[in-house]
Write a protein that holds these residues in place. Structure first.
Motif, PDB file in Angstrom:
ATOM      1  N   PRO A 163       0.835  -1.190   0.044  1.00 13.53           N
ATOM      2  CA  PRO A 163       0.109   0.037   0.101  1.00 13.53           C
ATOM      3  C   PRO A 163       0.821   1.060   0.083  1.00 13.53           C
ATOM      4  O   PRO A 163       1.818   1.230   0.705  1.00 13.53           O
ATOM      5  CB  PRO A 163      -0.835  -0.186   1.179  1.00 13.53           C
ATOM      6  N   GLN A 164       0.478   2.158  -0.808  1.00 15.93           N
ATOM      7  CA  GLN A 164       1.315   3.406  -0.867  1.00 15.93           C
ATOM      8  C   GLN A 164       1.262   4.339   0.147  1.00 15.93           C
ATOM      9  O   GLN A 164       0.078   4.489   0.804  1.00 15.93           O
ATOM     10  CB  GLN A 164       0.762   4.280  -2.194  1.00 15.93           C
ATOM     11  N   ALA A 165       2.293   4.686   0.777  1.00 14.85           N
ATOM     12  CA  ALA A 165       2.201   5.653   2.021  1.00 14.85           C
ATOM     13  C   ALA A 165       2.141   6.847   1.540  1.00 14.85           C
ATOM     14  O   ALA A 165       2.765   7.347   0.405  1.00 14.85           O
ATOM     15  CB  ALA A 165       3.646   5.173   2.856  1.00 14.85           C
ATOM     16  N   GLY A 166       1.566   7.853   2.192  1.00 14.38           N
ATOM     17  CA  GLY A 166       1.426   9.221   2.008  1.00 14.38           C
ATOM     18  C   GLY A 166       0.376   9.466   0.671  1.00 14.38           C
ATOM     19  O   GLY A 166       0.016   8.575  -0.188  1.00 14.38           O
ATOM     20  N   ALA A 167       0.051  10.708   0.313  1.00 25.61           N
ATOM     21  CA  ALA A 167      -0.922  11.075  -0.863  1.00 25.61           C
ATOM     22  C   ALA A 167      -0.307  10.913  -2.119  1.00 25.61           C
ATOM     23  O   ALA A 167       1.083  11.116  -2.458  1.00 25.61           O
ATOM     24  CB  ALA A 167      -1.101  12.497  -0.634  1.00 25.61           C
ATOM     25  N   ARG A 168      -1.023  10.421  -3.064  1.00 22.00           N
ATOM     26  CA  ARG A 168      -0.574  10.530  -4.341  1.00 22.00           C
ATOM     27  C   ARG A 168      -1.447  11.531  -5.338  1.00 22.00           C
ATOM     28  O   ARG A 168      -2.550  11.683  -4.799  1.00 22.00           O
ATOM     29  CB  ARG A 168      -0.782   9.098  -4.961  1.00 22.00           C
ATOM     30  N   THR A 169      -1.055  11.682  -6.195  1.00 20.01           N
ATOM     31  CA  THR A 169      -1.602  12.896  -7.260  1.00 20.01           C
ATOM     32  C   THR A 169      -2.169  12.030  -8.434  1.00 20.01           C
ATOM     33  O   THR A 169      -1.362  11.438  -9.103  1.00 20.01           O
ATOM     34  CB  THR A 169      -0.953  14.195  -7.396  1.00 20.01           C
ATOM     35  N   LEU A 170      -3.445  12.377  -8.748  1.00 13.87           N
ATOM     36  CA  LEU A 170      -4.016  11.775 -10.006  1.00 13.87           C
ATOM     37  C   LEU A 170      -4.286  12.989 -10.855  1.00 13.87           C
ATOM     38  O   LEU A 170      -5.100  13.527 -10.581  1.00 13.87           O
ATOM     39  CB  LEU A 170      -5.173  10.907  -9.809  1.00 13.87           C
ATOM     40  N   THR A 171      -3.781  12.864 -12.185  1.00  9.52           N
ATOM     41  CA  THR A 171      -3.822  13.873 -13.062  1.00  9.52           C
ATOM     42  C   THR A 171      -5.009  13.278 -14.090  1.00  9.52           C
ATOM     43  O   THR A 171      -4.634  12.435 -14.908  1.00  9.52           O
ATOM     44  CB  THR A 171      -2.637  14.396 -13.789  1.00  9.52           C
ATOM     45  N   VAL A 172      -6.058  14.021 -14.264  1.00  5.79           N
ATOM     46  CA  VAL A 172      -7.056  13.716 -15.164  1.00  5.79           C
ATOM     47  C   VAL A 172      -7.114  14.719 -16.329  1.00  5.79           C
ATOM     48  O   VAL A 172      -7.558  16.047 -15.963  1.00  5.79           O
ATOM     49  CB  VAL A 172      -8.554  13.878 -14.395  1.00  5.79           C
ATOM     50  N   PHE A 173      -7.102  14.359 -17.389  1.00  5.53           N
ATOM     51  CA  PHE A 173      -7.203  15.445 -18.535  1.00  5.53           C
ATOM     52  C   PHE A 173      -8.611  15.292 -19.090  1.00  5.53           C
ATOM     53  O   PHE A 173      -9.055  14.011 -19.427  1.00  5.53           O
ATOM     54  CB  PHE A 173      -6.352  15.336 -19.785  1.00  5.53           C
ATOM     55  N   ALA A 174      -9.715  16.282 -18.944  1.00  4.86           N
ATOM     56  CA  ALA A 174     -11.030  15.939 -19.319  1.00  4.86           C
ATOM     57  C   ALA A 174     -11.470  17.154 -20.272  1.00  4.86           C
ATOM     58  O   ALA A 174     -11.010  18.318 -20.225  1.00  4.86           O
ATOM     59  CB  ALA A 174     -11.691  15.869 -18.326  1.00  4.86           C
ATOM     60  N   ALA A 175     -12.332  16.636 -21.231  1.00  5.31           N
ATOM     61  CA  ALA A 175     -13.025  17.687 -22.224  1.00  5.31           C
ATOM     62  C   ALA A 175     -13.813  18.888 -21.283  1.00  5.31           C
ATOM     63  O   ALA A 175     -14.220  18.419 -20.158  1.00  5.31           O
ATOM     64  CB  ALA A 175     -14.073  16.816 -22.938  1.00  5.31           C
ATOM     65  N   ALA A 176     -13.898  19.968 -21.924  1.00  3.31           N
ATOM     66  CA  ALA A 176     -14.201  21.074 -21.229  1.00  3.31           C
ATOM     67  C   ALA A 176     -15.705  20.863 -20.722  1.00  3.31           C
ATOM     68  O   ALA A 176     -16.229  21.390 -19.707  1.00  3.31           O
ATOM     69  CB  ALA A 176     -14.134  22.366 -22.036  1.00  3.31           C
ATOM     70  N   SER A 177     -16.392  20.135 -21.501  1.00  4.02           N
ATOM     71  CA  SER A 177     -17.899  20.029 -21.289  1.00  4.02           C
ATOM     72  C   SER A 177     -17.971  19.134 -20.041  1.00  4.02           C
ATOM     73  O   SER A 177     -19.247  18.874 -19.645  1.00  4.02           O
ATOM     74  CB  SER A 177     -18.593  19.391 -22.600  1.00  4.02           C
ATOM     75  N   LEU A 178     -17.019  18.579 -19.607  1.00  8.42           N
ATOM     76  CA  LEU A 178     -17.096  17.767 -18.372  1.00  8.42           C
ATOM     77  C   LEU A 178     -16.593  18.567 -17.077  1.00  8.42           C
ATOM     78  O   LEU A 178     -16.608  17.842 -15.938  1.00  8.42           O
ATOM     79  CB  LEU A 178     -16.108  16.545 -18.384  1.00  8.42           C
ATOM     80  N   THR A 179     -16.438  19.873 -17.162  1.00  8.31           N
ATOM     81  CA  THR A 179     -15.954  20.446 -16.239  1.00  8.31           C
ATOM     82  C   THR A 179     -16.573  20.362 -14.906  1.00  8.31           C
ATOM     83  O   THR A 179     -16.478  19.992 -13.818  1.00  8.31           O
ATOM     84  CB  THR A 179     -15.859  21.853 -16.429  1.00  8.31           C
ATOM     85  N   GLY A 180     -18.054  20.623 -15.032  1.00  8.77           N
ATOM     86  CA  GLY A 180     -19.041  20.637 -13.810  1.00  8.77           C
ATOM     87  C   GLY A 180     -19.115  19.156 -12.977  1.00  8.77           C
ATOM     88  O   GLY A 180     -18.730  18.879 -11.917  1.00  8.77           O
TER      89      GLY A 180
END
Lengths: 264, 279, 354
Positions: A36-53
């Motif tokens: 199990p990963q110790a500490g916080a990880r960052t997940l980067t999501v690239f998403a179309a502008a229409s999915l902003t909300g």
């Protein structure tokens, strides 16, 4: 500030950056898949502008469920995002507004097999009160009616072209906007009498524009594919996010925004 | 009154080319070279990535020439508008004093700070079909600006004018006001002073401002696409064409950018040559 | 001198009282200049000469007083409507116009056609001897040429009042000599009133019929050059004309200044000025015999070269300058800080009422 202190400062920044890269490298090397990963990880999501909300909402729920993961979004035009990924942007997940843009990424063997998680349908958007009295797609062909469409190069423009062709209607727009939000803005401000945009955009405008359904919209439905990128630095977390989008909760959020959600 | 005779004009003294004080110091040379690389390398990137084999065929496309012509025409007209309105504005700021002048100067720089897209929306709110002035323009004269070539000029002028006003105001402040006094003692009205003395004296500053203004107008994207929209032939300028080409065909975007760059560099270099030989 | 301007108002000329008040500065002077007369405003830097000139031209507003030229009020008119020609200190020729167009500028503004203005300008350039430089830009002109173009430009508006601000200050010594005599000739030809600002007494004496000395914004002395030179009334004027000047109390043939008693040839009573030339001062290492009058103990403050002679600055009960020969300096072994005796002959002093 003197030049000397400036250069010293620059050197500090540079060494700090180097240290960061090093720790990041050590971190990924030391973390075995089973541990199990110790500490916080960052997940980067690239998403179309229409999915902003919707994705912002989903991201918050995902973080609540996974306290060790921080989700970071990069919203933008699907084509731009695809270009950025091809140019080596460090993303974990890509959610596109069209299969064509996703194809740019899969063709470069940068993503696993995509799945369609949502569909968006076009609507005629008119300013509140519908001053030009539009009620069908044919009305847009009237020379008196000012129409805004998305440019053919962006997904909503391609969809609009398909729908108009299916209906056999010829429209001379006054403008071909660079994205769906810009198109919607022209309607909100009353600069045009009508535009073809997605149901979700009409819904997101919160009553500032009215949406009118038309049957030919069914011929131009836009599929939204999502995929985990093969280079994903956050690996498993990326897949978990995709699963969350396709979960019952995720489908509910998307449906409320006006998306059509395909069966699981 | 001046306690000491001011710096005297040296009659008969020719301007010499450069100071003869040896090599430029490293502390200046190194950052200068780094700055040059920073500005020029992206251009090199475009050149490297350009699809040279298909270049002639891509350039021959009518949309390219159409967008280029529209860009040049609108940027030039916008510069004309800026000169017509901006030079008097700069004069007002530099040569008169009135309450709120500092505030006015700050307001003039707003288009510099405002993201151009926001500038475009602001223009729509004023000059759009339902805008404060726009609705009146439409009902009284049947004039609508959005989605027209005139709208492109308006958007470009809005964004580019501060560059002109700021350089002309700087030139006015640097110009010796005593020449204007000398003209007044010769019987020149304020308008004549401006036309026959002030303007010729600040001509280099006006020219520099106009060049900045033109270049800014030529590259204008955000305000133009927001206020004037994007339609080939009427409102699609080169930057808009570049942006949309980037969506589907990055190579085409590179070609269009190169065309825009080449044409603007040629024109600016040509103008500079003329000024330098004239002075 | 040349054409003494009659004082009667119907013959015109300038009659002005100029009051300009600014924080830390106050100018209040009265001027009368007859048509055809040249008056020099002389004074140290900061005295208000240029301010007075600018007020006459309409470039600095008056805070009080009035200006009347040829019987007409001038102070109510803006600069461009005053029949005034100005030659500025550094000429301010328009750099973008040729010499000819600089001179034609005024006539054009007064409504002449381009051809008329150029014809008039060409004539004026001819008159100042620059017909061959009509097409030259100002930066191609020498200092002397630029000065003459500036004069032609000022005369081209057919002014009734000509103002010159330090017209020769920007020139080197050699050019100055030549331009000064030329300027004198042109001023003699001009039939309006002329006011000239300068801090050079030589310019003032050569060019002007009358001097007005201004210090600290007020007139301290006026008269012909000879009058002013002979009877200076301030230290500044005395220094300009090269005299030692003191204020003292006279009692018949004796004037007492700071405890030093001077024998003079005049018979006066009450407050007086005493003036004598530095060349009249003799220096001694030890107390000379004879009369204790016109003699004082002094300390040498400084020694400098002055033409062919040596000027010795003296401190003591009174400060004075003494001009002695280099041989005398060597003989007496003079050096700064030294205590010596100074004397002046009674026949070389000049006393007049203060």
């Amino acid at each position: 500030m003197t030049l000397k202190s400036l250069s010293r400062r620059a050197a500090c920044v540079a060494s700090a950056a180097a240290a960061l890269v090093l720790t990041a490298a050590c971190g990924s090397a030391g973390a075995g898949p089973a541990e199990p990963q110790a500490g916080a990880r960052t997940l980067t999501v690239f998403a179309a502008a229409s999915l902003t909300g919707t994705f912002t909402e989903l991201g918050r729920a995902f973080e609540a469920a996974h306290p060790d993961i921080t989700v970071r979004f990069n919203f933008g035009s699907s084509a731009t995002l695809a270009q950025q990924i091809v140019q080596g942007a460090p993303a974990d997940v890509f959610a596109a507004a069209s299969p064509a843009t996703m194809k740019t990424v899969t063709d470069a063997s940068l993503a696993g097999p995509p799945v369609t998680f949502a569909r968006n349908r076009l609507q005629i958007a008119v300013p509140a009160g519908n001053p030009a009295g539009i009620d069908a797609l044919e009305d847009l062909a009237d020379a008196e009616v000012k129409v805004a469409l998305c440019a053919a190069q962006v997904p909503c423009g391609a969809a609009a072209a398909r729908a108009l062709e299916a209906a056999g209607v010829e429209v001379t727009p006054v403008t071909l906007e660079q994205d769906v939000k810009a198109t919607l803005t022209k309607v909100v401000l009353g600069e045009v009498d009508a535009a073809l945009v997605y149901v979700t955009d009409v819904r997101a405008s919160g009553g500032e524009v009215e949406g009118i359904d038309f049957p030919e919209a069914a011929r131009a439905v836009n599929d939204y594919p999502i995929a985990v990128l093969s280079t994903a630095p956050a690996g498993q977390a990326a897949q978990r996010f995709v699963d969350a989008v396709r979960s019952a909760q995720g489908r509910d959020v998307l449906a409320r925004a006006g998306f059509e959600v395909p069966g699981p | 009154m001046r306690a000491h005779p001011g710096p005297r004009l040296r009659y008969g003294a020719r301007r010499t080319g450069r100071a003869v004080t040896g090599r430029p110091p490293w502390m200046l040379l190194v950052p200068a070279l780094a700055g040059t690389a920073f500005l020029v390398l992206p251009l090199a990137g475009l050149l490297v990535r350009a699809p040279w084999s298909t270049l002639p065929e891509r350039l021959a496309q009518p949309q390219v020439l159409q967008a280029l012509r529209l860009s040049l025409v609108t940027a030039t007209v916008a510069t004309g508008v800026c000169l017509l309105l901006g030079v008097p504005l700069a004069w007002l700021l530099a040569r008169t004093s009135f309450p709120g002048r500092r505030l006015l100067r700050a307001l003039i720089t707003v288009p510099l700070v405002l993201p151009p897209v926001v500038g475009g929306v602001a223009l729509l709110l004023v000059l759009g079909r339902r805008g404060l002035l726009g609705s009146w323009l439409e009902s009284a004269f049947g004039v609508t600006l959005p989605f027209t070539t005139a709208g492109v000029v308006v958007a470009e002028a809005f964004v580019a004018m501060p560059f002109l006003v700021i350089s002309v105001e700087g030139a006015l402040r640097a110009a010796d006001p005593r020449f204007e006094e000398a003209a007044a003692t010769l019987g020149a009205s304020r308008w004549t002073v401006f036309r026959r003395v002030t303007l010729p004296l600040i001509a280099p500053g006006v020219a520099a401002g106009a060049v900045l203004c033109w270049a800014r107008a030529l590259g204008e994207f955000g305000a133009t696409i927001t206020f004037a929209g994007n339609f080939p032939g009427t409102t699609q300028t080169m930057p808009l064409a570049v942006y949309l080409a980037l969506e589907t065909d990055p190579e085409a975007a590179v070609v269009l950018s190169l065309v825009l760059l080449a044409v603007s560099v040629l024109i600016l270099a040509g103008l500079r040559e003329r000024w330098v030989s004239r002075v | 001198m040349r054409r003494p301007g009659p004082d009667s108002p119907q013959h015109g000329g300038l009659r002005a009282r100029l009051a300009v008040e600014r924080p830390g500065f106050r100018l209040d002077v009265a001027l009368e200049v007859a048509a055809g007369e040249v008056v020099a405003l002389l004074g140290p830097n900061g005295a208000g000469k240029t301010t007075a000139l600018r007020a006459l031209a309409g470039l600095t507003p008056l805070t009080g007083g009035s200006i009347e030229l040829d019987g007409r009020a001038l102070h109510t008119l803006p600069a461009e409507r005053r029949p005034v020609g100005v030659v500025f200190q550094d000429y301010l020729l328009f750099p973008h116009l040729s010499a000819l167009d600089n001179v034609a500028f005024g006539p054009r503004c007064q409504g002449a056609s381009r051809a008329e203005a150029r014809r008039a300008a060409a004539e004026l350039l001819e008159r100042v001897g620059l017909a061959g430089h009509a097409s030259a830009r100002p930066r191609r002109l020498s200092g002397g040429q630029a000065q003459r173009v500036a004069l032609a430009r000022a005369l081209a508006v057919r002014p009734r009042l000509l103002l010159l601000d330090e017209p020769l200050a920007a020139l080197d010594a050699h050019t100055r000599l030549e331009i000064r005599s030329g300027l004198r000739r042109h001023l003699a030809d001009f039939d309006g009133a002329t006011v000239l600002v300068t801090h050079d007494p030589l310019d003032a004496m050569v060019l002007a019929d009358r001097l007005i000395v201004i210090e600290d914004g007020a007139v301290v002395q006026q008269g012909t050059a000879a009058e002013v030179a002979r009877r200076p009334r301030t230290r500044y004027v005395a220094r300009l004309v090269g005299l030692n000047l003191y204020r003292g109390a006279a009692d018949g043939p004796e004037v007492t200044v700071e405890g030093v008693v001077f024998s003079v040839t005049e018979r006066l009573h009450g407050p007086v000025f005493v003036a004598f030339s530095p060349a009249a001062v003799a220096l001694y290492r030890s107390r000379p015999d004879g009369s204790p009058r016109n003699l004082w103990r002094a300390r040498i403050d400084g020694i400098e070269r002055y033409g062919d002679n040596i000027r010795v600055h003296l401190d003591g009960p009174i400060t004075a300058s003494a001009d002695v020969t280099p041989a005398a300096v060597a003989d007496l072994g003079l050096s700064a800080g030294q205590e010596i005796w100074a004397a002046v002959k009674a026949t070389e002093t000049h006393a007049y009422p203060a």
